[in-house]
Enzyme design. Structure first.
Site, PDB file in Angstrom:
ATOM      1  N   THR A  54     -37.719   6.396  10.631  1.00 29.79           N
ATOM      2  CA  THR A  54     -39.055   6.861  10.240  1.00 29.79           C
ATOM      3  C   THR A  54     -39.485   8.116  10.989  1.00 29.79           C
ATOM      4  O   THR A  54     -40.150   8.984  10.419  1.00 29.79           O
ATOM      5  CB  THR A  54     -40.074   5.725  10.517  1.00 29.79           C
ATOM      6  N   ASP A  79     -31.120   5.219   7.452  1.00 32.61           N
ATOM      7  CA  ASP A  79     -32.088   4.180   7.784  1.00 32.61           C
ATOM      8  C   ASP A  79     -31.314   3.262   8.737  1.00 32.61           C
ATOM      9  O   ASP A  79     -30.155   2.930   8.463  1.00 32.61           O
ATOM     10  CB  ASP A  79     -32.479   3.411   6.514  1.00 32.61           C
ATOM     11  N   SER A 125     -31.142   0.326   9.198  1.00 29.30           N
ATOM     12  CA  SER A 125     -30.601  -0.908   8.611  1.00 29.30           C
ATOM     13  C   SER A 125     -29.113  -0.728   8.282  1.00 29.30           C
ATOM     14  O   SER A 125     -28.392  -1.706   8.107  1.00 29.30           O
ATOM     15  CB  SER A 125     -31.346  -1.276   7.328  1.00 29.30           C
ATOM     16  N   THR A 128     -36.394   2.127  14.019  1.00 28.03           N
ATOM     17  CA  THR A 128     -36.762   1.032  14.920  1.00 28.03           C
ATOM     18  C   THR A 128     -36.107  -0.299  14.541  1.00 28.03           C
ATOM     19  O   THR A 128     -35.942  -1.172  15.390  1.00 28.03           O
ATOM     20  CB  THR A 128     -38.295   0.826  14.942  1.00 28.03           C
ATOM     21  N   ASP A 129     -35.754  -0.449  13.251  1.00 25.11           N
ATOM     22  CA  ASP A 129     -35.319  -1.776  12.792  1.00 25.11           C
ATOM     23  C   ASP A 129     -34.144  -2.340  13.581  1.00 25.11           C
ATOM     24  O   ASP A 129     -34.131  -3.529  13.905  1.00 25.11           O
ATOM     25  CB  ASP A 129     -34.971  -1.733  11.293  1.00 25.11           C
ATOM     26  N   THR A 138     -31.021 -19.043  23.338  1.00 27.81           N
ATOM     27  CA  THR A 138     -32.208 -19.771  22.896  1.00 27.81           C
ATOM     28  C   THR A 138     -32.960 -19.056  21.765  1.00 27.81           C
ATOM     29  O   THR A 138     -32.999 -17.831  21.711  1.00 27.81           O
ATOM     30  CB  THR A 138     -33.192 -20.040  24.064  1.00 27.81           C
ATOM     31  N   GLN A 139     -33.541 -19.848  20.878  1.00 20.69           N
ATOM     32  CA  GLN A 139     -34.402 -19.297  19.820  1.00 20.69           C
ATOM     33  C   GLN A 139     -35.771 -18.906  20.371  1.00 20.69           C
ATOM     34  O   GLN A 139     -36.554 -18.262  19.685  1.00 20.69           O
ATOM     35  CB  GLN A 139     -34.619 -20.338  18.716  1.00 20.69           C
ATOM     36  N   CYS A 140     -36.079 -19.333  21.606  1.00 23.23           N
ATOM     37  CA  CYS A 140     -37.398 -19.012  22.181  1.00 23.23           C
ATOM     38  C   CYS A 140     -37.526 -17.520  22.431  1.00 23.23           C
ATOM     39  O   CYS A 140     -36.545 -16.827  22.650  1.00 23.23           O
ATOM     40  CB  CYS A 140     -37.588 -19.746  23.506  1.00 23.23           C
TER      41      CYS A 140
HETATM   42  N1  ASP Z   1     -36.359   1.354   8.265  1.00 26.55           N
HETATM   43  C1  ASP Z   1     -36.601   2.301   9.334  1.00 26.55           C
HETATM   44  C2  ASP Z   1     -35.346   2.375  10.181  1.00 26.55           C
HETATM   45  O1  ASP Z   1     -35.120   1.511  10.979  1.00 26.55           O
HETATM   46  C3  ASP Z   1     -37.801   1.877  10.104  1.00 26.55           C
HETATM   47  C4  ASP Z   1     -38.151   2.732  11.288  1.00 26.55           C
HETATM   48  O2  ASP Z   1     -37.564   3.739  11.607  1.00 26.55           O
HETATM   49  O3  ASP Z   1     -39.117   2.389  11.963  1.00 26.55           O
HETATM   50  O4  ASP Z   1     -34.596   3.287  10.034  1.00 26.55           O
END
Ligand code: ASP
Length: 344
Positions: free
Chosen positions: A13, A57, A59, A89-90, A278-280
Protein backbone atom coordinates in the site's frame (compact mmCIF):
# COMPACT_ATOMS: atom_id res chain seq x y z
CA UNK A 1 30.96 11.26 5.61
CA UNK A 2 27.33 11.39 4.52
CA UNK A 3 25.24 8.46 5.70
CA UNK A 4 23.89 6.36 2.90
CA UNK A 5 20.68 4.37 2.85
CA UNK A 6 19.30 1.99 0.26
CA UNK A 7 15.50 2.00 0.01
CA UNK A 8 14.31 -1.31 -1.38
CA UNK A 9 10.79 -0.93 -2.70
CA UNK A 10 8.95 -4.25 -3.04
CA UNK A 11 5.32 -3.09 -3.18
CA UNK A 12 2.37 -2.82 -0.84
CA UNK A 13 0.00 0.00 0.00
CA UNK A 14 2.75 2.47 0.86
CA UNK A 15 3.76 2.83 -2.78
CA UNK A 16 0.30 3.48 -4.16
CA UNK A 17 -1.04 6.73 -5.56
CA UNK A 18 -4.52 7.49 -6.75
CA UNK A 19 -4.73 7.81 -10.49
CA UNK A 20 -6.50 11.18 -10.99
CA UNK A 21 -8.46 9.85 -14.01
CA UNK A 22 -9.58 6.43 -12.84
CA UNK A 23 -9.33 7.04 -9.05
CA UNK A 24 -7.79 3.57 -8.78
CA UNK A 25 -4.75 2.95 -6.58
CA UNK A 26 -1.64 2.27 -8.65
CA UNK A 27 2.02 1.72 -7.72
CA UNK A 28 4.06 4.89 -8.18
CA UNK A 29 7.62 5.26 -9.33
CA UNK A 30 9.70 5.18 -6.17
CA UNK A 31 12.78 6.56 -7.87
CA UNK A 32 10.91 9.88 -7.57
CA UNK A 33 10.58 9.43 -3.81
CA UNK A 34 12.15 12.77 -2.93
CA UNK A 35 9.52 14.58 -5.07
CA UNK A 36 6.83 12.79 -3.10
CA UNK A 37 8.38 13.08 0.38
CA UNK A 38 10.79 16.02 0.03
CA UNK A 39 11.31 16.04 3.82
CA UNK A 40 13.76 13.13 3.50
CA UNK A 41 16.27 15.46 1.80
CA UNK A 42 16.62 17.32 5.10
CA UNK A 43 18.47 14.34 6.61
CA UNK A 44 21.39 15.15 4.33
CA UNK A 45 21.87 11.41 3.64
CA UNK A 46 22.47 9.81 0.31
CA UNK A 47 19.24 7.87 -0.31
CA UNK A 48 19.19 5.55 -3.28
CA UNK A 49 16.27 3.38 -4.33
CA UNK A 50 16.05 -0.11 -5.72
CA UNK A 51 12.64 -1.01 -7.02
CA UNK A 52 11.31 -4.50 -7.66
CA UNK A 53 9.76 -4.85 -11.08
CA UNK A 54 6.97 -5.74 -10.93
CA UNK A 55 6.18 -4.69 -7.38
CA UNK A 56 3.91 -7.09 -5.50
CA UNK A 57 1.04 -7.16 -3.08
CA UNK A 58 2.73 -8.84 -0.12
CA UNK A 59 0.12 -11.59 -0.20
CA UNK A 60 2.28 -12.92 -3.06
CA UNK A 61 5.42 -13.12 -0.89
CA UNK A 62 7.31 -16.43 -1.05
CA UNK A 63 10.84 -17.73 -0.39
CA UNK A 64 12.09 -16.68 -3.87
CA UNK A 65 10.95 -13.14 -3.13
CA UNK A 66 12.67 -13.16 0.27
CA UNK A 67 15.83 -14.46 -1.41
CA UNK A 68 15.68 -11.55 -3.83
CA UNK A 69 15.52 -9.03 -1.01
CA UNK A 70 18.38 -10.84 0.76
CA UNK A 71 20.50 -10.82 -2.38
CA UNK A 72 19.90 -7.10 -3.01
CA UNK A 73 21.15 -6.48 0.55
CA UNK A 74 24.15 -8.77 0.01
CA UNK A 75 25.10 -7.10 -3.27
CA UNK A 76 24.90 -3.63 -1.71
CA UNK A 77 26.05 -4.45 1.81
CA UNK A 78 29.37 -2.62 1.67
CA UNK A 79 28.02 0.43 -0.11
CA UNK A 80 25.34 1.51 2.39
CA UNK A 81 25.10 2.22 6.11
CA UNK A 82 21.61 0.75 6.37
CA UNK A 83 18.65 -0.63 4.46
CA UNK A 84 14.95 0.21 4.46
CA UNK A 85 12.60 -2.33 2.90
CA UNK A 86 9.22 -0.97 1.80
CA UNK A 87 6.79 -3.84 1.94
CA UNK A 88 3.07 -4.55 2.20
CA UNK A 89 1.84 -5.00 5.72
CA UNK A 90 -0.09 -8.24 5.20
CA UNK A 91 2.92 -10.57 5.27
CA UNK A 92 5.54 -8.19 6.61
CA UNK A 93 5.92 -10.23 9.81
CA UNK A 94 6.65 -13.36 7.73
CA UNK A 95 9.13 -11.55 5.47
CA UNK A 96 10.96 -9.84 8.34
CA UNK A 97 11.20 -13.22 10.13
CA UNK A 98 12.44 -14.97 7.00
CA UNK A 99 15.03 -12.27 6.31
CA UNK A 100 16.29 -12.46 9.89
CA UNK A 101 17.15 -16.13 9.28
CA UNK A 102 18.58 -15.58 5.80
CA UNK A 103 20.97 -12.82 6.89
CA UNK A 104 23.71 -14.30 9.06
CA UNK A 105 26.16 -12.14 11.02
CA UNK A 106 24.21 -8.99 10.13
CA UNK A 107 25.90 -5.84 11.40
CA UNK A 108 23.68 -3.24 9.76
CA UNK A 109 20.06 -2.22 10.17
CA UNK A 110 17.48 -3.71 7.85
CA UNK A 111 14.23 -1.90 8.63
CA UNK A 112 10.95 -3.03 7.10
CA UNK A 113 8.17 -0.50 6.89
CA UNK A 114 4.98 0.14 4.96
CA UNK A 115 1.67 1.80 5.62
CA UNK A 116 -2.03 1.29 6.04
CA UNK A 117 -2.88 4.26 3.77
CA UNK A 118 -1.07 4.94 0.46
CA UNK A 119 1.69 7.53 0.55
CA UNK A 120 -0.18 9.70 -1.94
CA UNK A 121 -3.12 10.21 0.45
CA UNK A 122 -3.43 13.22 2.69
CA UNK A 123 -3.75 11.29 5.96
CA UNK A 124 -1.18 8.66 5.05
CA UNK A 125 0.83 6.97 7.77
CA UNK A 126 3.43 6.10 5.12
CA UNK A 127 5.25 9.43 5.24
CA UNK A 128 5.96 9.21 8.96
CA UNK A 129 6.80 5.49 8.86
CA UNK A 130 9.23 6.07 6.00
CA UNK A 131 10.94 9.05 7.64
CA UNK A 132 11.34 7.19 10.95
CA UNK A 133 12.63 4.06 9.23
CA UNK A 134 15.28 6.05 7.35
CA UNK A 135 16.43 7.79 10.52
CA UNK A 136 16.62 4.48 12.42
CA UNK A 137 18.50 2.72 9.62
CA UNK A 138 21.12 5.46 9.61
CA UNK A 139 21.54 5.75 13.37
CA UNK A 140 24.98 4.93 14.79
CA UNK A 141 26.02 4.29 18.40
CA UNK A 142 28.87 6.05 20.24
CA UNK A 143 31.41 3.75 18.58
CA UNK A 144 30.14 4.59 15.13
CA UNK A 145 28.48 1.18 14.74
CA UNK A 146 24.88 0.80 13.51
CA UNK A 147 22.59 1.31 16.49
CA UNK A 148 20.24 -1.58 15.65
CA UNK A 149 22.10 -4.33 13.77
CA UNK A 150 18.96 -6.41 13.22
CA UNK A 151 16.07 -7.05 10.87
CA UNK A 152 13.29 -4.87 12.32
CA UNK A 153 9.85 -3.54 11.60
CA UNK A 154 9.26 0.17 12.11
CA UNK A 155 5.58 1.00 12.31
CA UNK A 156 3.54 3.75 13.94
CA UNK A 157 6.29 5.10 16.19
CA UNK A 158 7.56 1.73 17.29
CA UNK A 159 10.60 -0.30 16.37
CA UNK A 160 10.17 -4.06 16.75
CA UNK A 161 12.48 -7.03 16.32
CA UNK A 162 11.09 -8.36 13.03
CA UNK A 163 10.92 -12.04 13.97
CA UNK A 164 8.90 -11.20 17.11
CA UNK A 165 6.10 -9.40 15.30
CA UNK A 166 2.64 -10.22 14.14
CA UNK A 167 0.13 -8.11 12.22
CA UNK A 168 -2.76 -7.86 14.64
CA UNK A 169 -4.89 -5.03 13.26
CA UNK A 170 -6.12 -4.65 9.70
CA UNK A 171 -7.51 -1.13 10.16
CA UNK A 172 -5.50 0.84 12.72
CA UNK A 173 -2.29 2.66 11.93
CA UNK A 174 -0.88 0.69 14.83
CA UNK A 175 -0.95 -2.59 12.94
CA UNK A 176 1.85 -4.64 14.52
CA UNK A 177 2.59 -6.02 17.92
CA UNK A 178 5.48 -7.88 19.47
CA UNK A 179 3.67 -10.00 22.03
CA UNK A 180 6.63 -11.57 23.77
CA UNK A 181 9.50 -9.14 23.31
CA UNK A 182 9.97 -5.48 24.25
CA UNK A 183 10.20 -2.67 21.72
CA UNK A 184 13.70 -2.01 20.42
CA UNK A 185 12.87 1.70 20.29
CA UNK A 186 10.00 3.97 21.13
CA UNK A 187 9.71 6.86 18.70
CA UNK A 188 8.35 9.99 20.36
CA UNK A 189 9.81 13.45 20.64
CA UNK A 190 13.01 11.54 21.30
CA UNK A 191 13.85 8.12 19.96
CA UNK A 192 14.31 6.00 23.05
CA UNK A 193 16.33 2.86 22.35
CA UNK A 194 16.17 -0.10 24.68
CA UNK A 195 19.81 -1.13 24.55
CA UNK A 196 19.14 -4.25 26.63
CA UNK A 197 16.64 -5.47 24.06
CA UNK A 198 18.76 -4.66 21.00
CA UNK A 199 21.06 -7.41 19.82
CA UNK A 200 24.71 -6.75 20.56
CA UNK A 201 26.94 -8.28 18.01
CA UNK A 202 29.17 -11.11 19.24
CA UNK A 203 32.53 -11.80 17.55
CA UNK A 204 31.70 -15.53 17.22
CA UNK A 205 28.83 -14.63 14.89
CA UNK A 206 31.36 -14.34 12.08
CA UNK A 207 31.23 -12.50 8.80
CA UNK A 208 28.03 -11.35 7.15
CA UNK A 209 26.64 -14.11 4.95
CA UNK A 210 23.41 -14.68 3.07
CA UNK A 211 21.85 -18.13 3.17
CA UNK A 212 18.67 -18.30 1.13
CA UNK A 213 18.17 -22.08 1.23
CA UNK A 214 14.60 -22.89 2.27
CA UNK A 215 12.42 -25.98 2.21
CA UNK A 216 8.70 -25.23 2.40
CA UNK A 217 7.46 -28.75 3.16
CA UNK A 218 5.83 -27.47 6.32
CA UNK A 219 2.18 -27.39 7.45
CA UNK A 220 0.35 -25.39 10.09
CA UNK A 221 -2.14 -27.51 12.01
CA UNK A 222 -4.48 -25.41 14.11
CA UNK A 223 -6.37 -27.51 16.61
CA UNK A 224 -9.93 -26.66 17.63
CA UNK A 225 -12.69 -28.28 19.68
CA UNK A 226 -14.56 -30.69 17.43
CA UNK A 227 -11.83 -31.18 14.80
CA UNK A 228 -12.31 -34.30 12.74
CA UNK A 229 -9.94 -37.13 11.93
CA UNK A 230 -10.17 -36.36 8.23
CA UNK A 231 -9.09 -32.73 8.84
CA UNK A 232 -6.03 -33.86 10.80
CA UNK A 233 -5.28 -36.57 8.22
CA UNK A 234 -5.47 -34.13 5.34
CA UNK A 235 -2.77 -31.97 6.93
CA UNK A 236 -0.49 -34.71 8.23
CA UNK A 237 -0.61 -36.72 5.02
CA UNK A 238 0.63 -33.82 2.86
CA UNK A 239 3.15 -35.20 0.37
CA UNK A 240 6.77 -34.55 1.35
CA UNK A 241 5.82 -33.15 4.75
CA UNK A 242 8.90 -32.57 6.95
CA UNK A 243 7.62 -30.33 9.73
CA UNK A 244 4.43 -29.03 11.34
CA UNK A 245 3.66 -25.93 13.38
CA UNK A 246 1.03 -27.25 15.78
CA UNK A 247 -1.09 -24.37 17.07
CA UNK A 248 -2.36 -25.47 20.46
CA UNK A 249 -4.48 -24.12 23.31
CA UNK A 250 -3.08 -22.04 26.19
CA UNK A 251 0.30 -23.18 27.43
CA UNK A 252 0.53 -25.87 24.75
CA UNK A 253 -2.41 -28.18 25.39
CA UNK A 254 -4.35 -30.42 23.02
CA UNK A 255 -7.34 -32.74 23.20
CA UNK A 256 -6.54 -36.11 24.75
CA UNK A 257 -8.32 -37.93 21.90
CA UNK A 258 -6.54 -41.28 21.39
CA UNK A 259 -6.86 -41.13 17.59
CA UNK A 260 -5.30 -37.65 17.53
CA UNK A 261 -2.35 -38.58 19.74
CA UNK A 262 -1.75 -41.73 17.73
CA UNK A 263 -1.54 -39.72 14.50
CA UNK A 264 0.87 -37.25 16.09
CA UNK A 265 2.99 -40.11 17.44
CA UNK A 266 3.13 -41.83 14.05
CA UNK A 267 4.08 -38.59 12.40
CA UNK A 268 6.99 -37.78 14.74
CA UNK A 269 8.11 -41.45 14.56
CA UNK A 270 8.52 -41.10 10.78
CA UNK A 271 10.83 -38.10 11.33
CA UNK A 272 8.41 -35.17 10.92
CA UNK A 273 9.36 -32.34 13.30
CA UNK A 274 6.26 -31.08 15.15
CA UNK A 275 6.62 -27.76 16.97
CA UNK A 276 4.12 -26.68 19.59
CA UNK A 277 3.12 -22.98 19.32
CA UNK A 278 0.35 -21.43 21.38
CA UNK A 279 -2.78 -19.95 19.80
CA UNK A 280 -2.73 -17.29 22.54
CA UNK A 281 -1.78 -13.74 21.66
CA UNK A 282 0.93 -13.70 24.30
CA UNK A 283 2.91 -16.12 26.45
CA UNK A 284 4.87 -19.30 26.09
CA UNK A 285 4.31 -23.01 25.60
CA UNK A 286 5.05 -25.15 28.61
CA UNK A 287 4.05 -28.74 28.02
CA UNK A 288 4.85 -29.61 31.65
CA UNK A 289 1.95 -27.63 33.12
CA UNK A 290 -1.07 -29.81 32.26
CA UNK A 291 -1.59 -33.47 31.48
CA UNK A 292 -3.05 -32.31 28.13
CA UNK A 293 0.32 -30.74 27.30
CA UNK A 294 2.47 -33.58 28.60
CA UNK A 295 0.74 -36.02 26.23
CA UNK A 296 2.09 -34.04 23.28
CA UNK A 297 5.63 -34.13 24.62
CA UNK A 298 5.27 -37.90 25.07
CA UNK A 299 4.15 -38.10 21.44
CA UNK A 300 7.44 -36.49 20.35
CA UNK A 301 6.29 -32.88 19.92
CA UNK A 302 8.89 -30.19 20.73
CA UNK A 303 8.18 -26.84 22.35
CA UNK A 304 8.22 -23.66 20.28
CA UNK A 305 8.41 -21.72 23.58
CA UNK A 306 7.30 -18.11 22.97
CA UNK A 307 7.87 -18.02 19.21
CA UNK A 308 5.25 -16.54 16.87
CA UNK A 309 3.70 -18.71 14.17
CA UNK A 310 5.27 -16.47 11.50
CA UNK A 311 8.70 -16.98 12.98
CA UNK A 312 8.26 -20.72 13.64
CA UNK A 313 7.18 -21.30 10.04
CA UNK A 314 10.01 -19.35 8.42
CA UNK A 315 12.59 -20.75 10.85
CA UNK A 316 11.48 -24.26 9.90
CA UNK A 317 11.77 -23.35 6.19
CA UNK A 318 15.31 -22.16 6.90
CA UNK A 319 16.42 -25.09 9.07
CA UNK A 320 14.93 -27.66 6.70
CA UNK A 321 16.77 -25.91 3.87
CA UNK A 322 20.05 -26.29 5.79
CA UNK A 323 19.68 -29.78 7.30
CA UNK A 324 18.48 -33.08 5.92
CA UNK A 325 18.03 -34.76 9.32
CA UNK A 326 15.22 -34.15 11.81
CA UNK A 327 17.54 -34.08 14.84
CA UNK A 328 19.45 -31.02 13.63
CA UNK A 329 16.17 -29.25 12.80
CA UNK A 330 14.79 -30.04 16.27
CA UNK A 331 17.98 -28.78 17.93
CA UNK A 332 17.80 -25.59 15.89
CA UNK A 333 14.16 -25.01 16.84
CA UNK A 334 14.94 -25.35 20.52
CA UNK A 335 17.56 -22.62 20.68
CA UNK A 336 17.40 -18.98 19.55
CA UNK A 337 19.02 -18.29 16.21
CA UNK A 338 18.26 -14.56 15.86
CA UNK A 339 16.56 -13.74 19.16
CA UNK A 340 13.21 -15.17 18.05
CA UNK A 341 12.66 -17.08 21.32
CA UNK A 342 13.39 -16.04 24.87
CA UNK A 343 16.08 -17.89 26.75
CA UNK A 344 14.65 -19.41 29.88
N1 ASP B 1 -2.34 -5.97 0.61
C1 ASP B 1 -1.32 -5.00 0.94
C2 ASP B 1 0.01 -5.74 0.99
O1 ASP B 1 0.29 -6.38 1.96
C3 ASP B 1 -1.66 -4.33 2.22
C4 ASP B 1 -0.66 -3.33 2.72
O2 ASP B 1 0.35 -3.02 2.14
O3 ASP B 1 -0.90 -2.79 3.79
O4 ASP B 1 0.75 -5.67 0.06
Amino acid sequence: MRQSILLIYTGGTIGMKQDPDTLLLKPFDFSQISDEVPEINRFGYTIDTYSFDPVIDSSDAKPEFWARIANVIRDNYDSYDGFVVLHGTDTMAYSASALSFMLEGLRKSVIFTGSQLPIGMLRTDGRENLISAIELAAMKDDNGEPMVPEVCICFENKLFRGNRTTKYNSENFSAFSSPNYPLLADIGIHIRYDRNAIHSFLPEEGEFKVNTAMDTNVAILKIFPGMTESYVDSVLSAKGLRAVVLETFGSGNAPSLPWFLEKIRRCTARGVVIVNVTQCQRGSVNMGTYANGAILEEAGVISGQDITTESALTKLFHLLGCHSDAESVKKGMESPLRGEISLK
